[in-house]
Scaffold this active site. Sequence first.
Site, PDB file in Angstrom:
ATOM      1  N   HIS A   1       0.733  -1.231   0.124  1.00 34.07           N
ATOM      2  CA  HIS A   1      -0.137   0.205  -0.044  1.00 34.07           C
ATOM      3  C   HIS A   1       0.827   1.348   0.026  1.00 34.07           C
ATOM      4  CE1 HIS A   1      -3.054  -2.926   1.612  1.00 34.07           C
ATOM      5  NE2 HIS A   1      -4.073  -1.772   1.154  1.00 34.07           N
TER       6      HIS A   1
ATOM      7  N   ASN B   1       8.123  -3.768   3.549  1.00 30.52           N
ATOM      8  CA  ASN B   1       6.919  -3.642   3.539  1.00 30.52           C
ATOM      9  C   ASN B   1       6.346  -3.919   4.923  1.00 30.52           C
ATOM     10  OD1 ASN B   1       4.220  -2.932   2.792  1.00 30.52           O
ATOM     11  ND2 ASN B   1       3.707  -5.023   2.690  1.00 30.52           N
TER      12      ASN B   1
END
Length: 303
Positions: A141, A172
């Site tokens: 994201h 991440n």
Amino acid sequence: MKRLNWLSFFSVILICGLAGCASPPRQAVFRKAIKTEYGKQAGYSSVESQWIEANCPMGMPKKQGGVDFGFTKIVVRQGYVLEHSAADKIPLWVCERLTAAQVNGPLKRPKPEPFAPDPSLEKGRRAELSDYKGSGFDRGHQTPSADQTIEQKLQNETYLLSNMCHQFGALNQRIWQKLEDYVRGMARTNGPVYVVTGPMFYAEAEDDPKTADGYVEHETIGKGVAVPTHFYKIVRWKDPQGKWEGSAVVMKNQKQTFPQPYNFNQYVHPIGWIEERTGLNFNPDLPGPDVGRVERQANPIWN
């Protein structure tokens, strides 16, 4: 400022070319290194204009002149605004506004997570779920799911692939996640804060004329989805006197874990440094007197 045209990719190494390979095709490619503005976009509805103003108070990031980014499209949503690259099939940038209320809502990470291609983008110009399946990368994201905890629709929209990039899990799931937590803490403590997040294609050798060759090597996955070499996160806020402040962090998209304890200030760069290497002006409407303080210094991230 040195400006170089951004050319189409030259394929050099086919990583997964065997017939019947379960993973999406993986290639190493080169692109022109960028050290590099673009015309105003129009035609937004009154609601979209409000969303742009809310998420991009210093204006939407603008592409700097002399760089060919190919076909791009602005996607305007209530929770974020982004510019999507059809050439790379990832966003160039994603802008969002964070408030204490917004990050303190009742919503948790949805199960199952509603990852999906962006219906506002044409097939062939966008990433598909198959481009990530078996790739070895996370669907990272740019606007995090945890930044939308009040309205389910807004949280679900963070799972559209236009808001994603291929990220290694070591980035991440660890230090980048902690950075996102930290920025939400800033919103809780002294919000609102305004965040721009996105990918970079950068090679340190390009900063030295003795080693620069004008190109940055990176990978593509699936049907030409570019894998960034680095990611940036730019955070802006107002101090108690109402003056704009800003900080920016750049981290490498790498398999190796980052050393702990995490010190985000080790990864701070001037916003202007990132602008030169992305070809983007992140604060086009920033008042002139604030530019030097906000953009030209490597400001420690606010704490």
